[in-house]
Design a protein around this motif. Sequence first.
Motif, PDB file in Angstrom:
ATOM      1  N   LYS A  79       9.044   8.425  -6.684  1.00 30.61           N
ATOM      2  CA  LYS A  79       7.872   8.515  -5.807  1.00 30.61           C
ATOM      3  C   LYS A  79       8.023   9.671  -4.812  1.00 30.61           C
ATOM      4  O   LYS A  79       7.048  10.314  -4.444  1.00 30.61           O
ATOM      5  CB  LYS A  79       7.681   7.195  -5.064  1.00 30.61           C
ATOM      6  N   HIS A  82       1.384  13.589   3.107  1.00 27.59           N
ATOM      7  CA  HIS A  82       0.801  12.454   2.392  1.00 27.59           C
ATOM      8  C   HIS A  82       1.293  12.438   0.948  1.00 27.59           C
ATOM      9  O   HIS A  82       1.556  13.487   0.345  1.00 27.59           O
ATOM     10  CB  HIS A  82      -0.721  12.535   2.397  1.00 27.59           C
ATOM     11  N   GLY A 108      -2.562  12.253  -3.695  1.00 29.73           N
ATOM     12  CA  GLY A 108      -3.750  11.439  -3.908  1.00 29.73           C
ATOM     13  C   GLY A 108      -3.908  10.282  -2.947  1.00 29.73           C
ATOM     14  O   GLY A 108      -4.804   9.448  -3.127  1.00 29.73           O
ATOM     15  N   LYS A 109      -3.047  10.195  -1.925  1.00 28.76           N
ATOM     16  CA  LYS A 109      -3.099   9.074  -0.978  1.00 28.76           C
ATOM     17  C   LYS A 109      -3.378   9.598   0.431  1.00 28.76           C
ATOM     18  O   LYS A 109      -3.240  10.778   0.726  1.00 28.76           O
ATOM     19  CB  LYS A 109      -1.778   8.295  -0.981  1.00 28.76           C
ATOM     20  N   SER A 110      -3.759   8.682   1.303  1.00 26.47           N
ATOM     21  CA  SER A 110      -4.062   9.049   2.689  1.00 26.47           C
ATOM     22  C   SER A 110      -2.930   8.662   3.630  1.00 26.47           C
ATOM     23  O   SER A 110      -3.121   8.584   4.840  1.00 26.47           O
ATOM     24  CB  SER A 110      -5.360   8.356   3.142  1.00 26.47           C
ATOM     25  N   TRP A 141       3.999   3.975   3.863  1.00 29.47           N
ATOM     26  CA  TRP A 141       3.853   3.051   2.727  1.00 29.47           C
ATOM     27  C   TRP A 141       5.028   2.081   2.666  1.00 29.47           C
ATOM     28  O   TRP A 141       4.842   0.868   2.516  1.00 29.47           O
ATOM     29  CB  TRP A 141       3.752   3.875   1.443  1.00 29.47           C
ATOM     30  N   SER A 183       1.930  -2.724  -4.322  1.00 28.77           N
ATOM     31  CA  SER A 183       0.860  -1.783  -4.642  1.00 28.77           C
ATOM     32  C   SER A 183       1.247  -0.367  -4.225  1.00 28.77           C
ATOM     33  O   SER A 183       1.796  -0.153  -3.139  1.00 28.77           O
ATOM     34  CB  SER A 183      -0.430  -2.195  -3.935  1.00 28.77           C
ATOM     35  N   GLU A 184       0.953   0.595  -5.085  1.00 19.50           N
ATOM     36  CA  GLU A 184       1.198   1.997  -4.760  1.00 19.50           C
ATOM     37  C   GLU A 184      -0.015   2.650  -4.106  1.00 19.50           C
ATOM     38  O   GLU A 184       0.107   3.720  -3.514  1.00 19.50           O
ATOM     39  CB  GLU A 184       1.574   2.773  -6.025  1.00 19.50           C
ATOM     40  N   SER A 185      -1.157   2.008  -4.212  1.00 23.65           N
ATOM     41  CA  SER A 185      -2.390   2.605  -3.692  1.00 23.65           C
ATOM     42  C   SER A 185      -2.883   1.935  -2.417  1.00 23.65           C
ATOM     43  O   SER A 185      -3.719   2.485  -1.710  1.00 23.65           O
ATOM     44  CB  SER A 185      -3.493   2.534  -4.751  1.00 23.65           C
ATOM     45  N   ASN A 186      -2.380   0.736  -2.119  1.00 25.67           N
ATOM     46  CA  ASN A 186      -2.803   0.011  -0.923  1.00 25.67           C
ATOM     47  C   ASN A 186      -1.602  -0.203  -0.007  1.00 25.67           C
ATOM     48  O   ASN A 186      -0.527  -0.597  -0.465  1.00 25.67           O
ATOM     49  CB  ASN A 186      -3.393  -1.353  -1.294  1.00 25.67           C
ATOM     50  N   LEU A 187      -1.769   0.021   1.277  1.00 24.45           N
ATOM     51  CA  LEU A 187      -0.689  -0.200   2.235  1.00 24.45           C
ATOM     52  C   LEU A 187      -0.428  -1.695   2.394  1.00 24.45           C
ATOM     53  O   LEU A 187      -1.354  -2.478   2.613  1.00 24.45           O
ATOM     54  CB  LEU A 187      -1.046   0.397   3.600  1.00 24.45           C
TER      55      LEU A 187
END
Length: 743
Positions: free
Chosen positions: A515, A537, A540-542, A548, A595-599
Amino acid sequence: MSQWSQVQQLEIKFLEQVDQFYDDNFPMEIRHLLAQWIESQDWEAAANNEAMAMILLQNLIIQVDEQLDRVSQEKNLLLIHNLKRIRKLLQGKYHGNPMHIAVIISNCLREERRILAAASMPVQGPLEKSLQNSVVSERQRNVEHKVSAIKNSAQMTDQDVKYLEDLQEEFDFRYKTIQSLEQNDKNSTHIKQEMLVLQAMLNTLDYKRKEVLSKIGRVIHEIDMLMSNMLTEELLDWKRRQQIACIGGPLHGGLDQLQNCFTLLAESLFQVRRQLEKLDELLTRLTYDGDPIPVQRPQLLEKVNFLLYNLFRNSFVVERQPCMPTHPQRPLVLKTLIQFTVKLRLLIKLPELNYQIRVKVTIDNNRRFVLCGTHVKAMNMDESANGSLSVEFRHLQPKEMKTSSGSKGNEGSHMVTEELHSISFETQVCLYGLTINLETSSLPVVMISNVSQLPNAWASIIWYNLSTNDPQNLSFFNNPPTATLSQLLEVLSWQFSSYVGRGLNSEQLNMLAEKLMGQQVSYSDYQLSWAKFCKEHLPGKSFTFWVWLEAILDLIKKHILPLWIDGYIMGFVSKEKERILLKDKTPGTFLLRFSESNLGGITFTWVDQLENGDVTFHSVEPYNKGRLSALPFADILRDYKVIMADNVPENPLKYLYPDIPKDKAFGKHYSCQPNEVSKPSDGGVKGYVPSVFIPVSKILNDPTEPHSPSDLLPMSPSVYAVLREHLSPTAIETAVSCKLFHS
């Protein structure tokens, strides 16, 4: 399985590590007999709360009494004897300072968790390996051996000085006897023989003076060499171990051994100083041409004083770095107007210094911050359970000063979490005619004004103490160096072992490495930048990598801690890897991952088989802390239902990867049994049918179909049963479906 049960199953090399930190301060018998009770208490909070610590100490003694009653009935004489001794120790040693036993037990539990995490790793991490170097251990033994030899040499020299004093007294007596005779008597043959004897005695005195001075010189040289080389290295190693411990690494033992060495060397130097004073006294009573004392003594005394100055200056250390009681696992991060504690120790433990040394604490030199609270306290031997000469400041508060314009610099959320500050301590030692000014500083601290700044501030503390052993580089983040990825991953595992009770294994660390650096990275010597870790970041993430990871730590701590400690959450596994793991497994096999996309989100993915034999995978929308506050995660896994096509709702989760029956893995964590929640008459407000949350998902075959925002349905089991009998599957789907990802 309790933590202590896991410890007992370790290999012998790890058990030897456990054995090292259990001693009379916290006997292993108590850890063994009261394992579950000890692990169920919050010792970390008690370590910074005196009232809570006192209650826990009293309860601990009650627990010991109960064990004592039990073994008395069994007539186990040895255990009865040991428990009585331990009870007496607990009451006598910690009654005046209950927080100390809380600190000790908290540290022991934390160190157990770290060792358990290390045991699950295929190889020892590079940082921990360097801290446990056999060369370092050998040097420690050499230092202790040399200090003991120096002490013996100084004591032997005392005997030589006493012999010299006796010899000179005899010489004085004989000489004064001859001087008192009449002139006629002085010419006698007897007197001439006596004069020859006196001359021989004077020659012996001269030889003995030179011999004593030579021995004193050798002792001073040995002390000088020991201080300049091995002892300095030992102290620097201890300070480095303290740095690593601050960021979750192994506990930094060895300070008591250092104190013993420093104290013995100080005692030896003061002993040599008294010997030189005695030689000066002998000099005033007798001197002669070629006397070595007036030539050598001033140089030796100057060297002794120089060594004492250096020894005292190096002995003034920060035993426990600044830490807020509200965040015991995040030392060196201080919030304005919130109390923090810090402890100092003088490694030279002399009774004459008890309550005689007053320590003053200040912060920075730029006057941006000031400290509120008691700034000056006396060091003493009474507050520490081990009798060390120390002082603890418990009620200090940093406060940001107003600028000339009336506002505060970098106030609020604008306070820079990469800005380092220094807390300094100064005191003065006056002893045996010597006045020595002492100064020391804490490791750099980060100031915050809002708890929301804590994660980034902690990242700064991690990076600093991982990357440098310089204790005072306040401009570090002007140009932060890179860090070795393998060492960073080791430290990240420590965050989990120290904060949530279970470290990361090699597979989980591999996922974090990918990652950070991309696919199939070889991270043995890869250098990672500070920006990559905490500033940039993720693609593709904020959010950044650290934000994270910190959100996951917070999720585990507050909502899924028991499941994490049991090792049932794989957690760090990519979507690609989870499909490789699940594809050949029995339908209904699932695993849990973050989750990799949600904190701060956790999801589960299960494998299923279509009618044509093809394998398919389904991942539920991640659960965050909001949802998990409403329903425990173990209950979600038990009660989860899926609606597919015209089928009735069913739980697709059968086996936790690789093949553990779901109820076997999570049964002990269920808040209640399924049959207990399905009876409307069991409770509820009078006049209402009681309801429960039932997590239900619908697998979407039509991607254009709208999604429900939640998978939690507040519905009583009886009402749900009625719906199944009287409504069509389509109507139920419309009412209860929620978003679910699938392939």
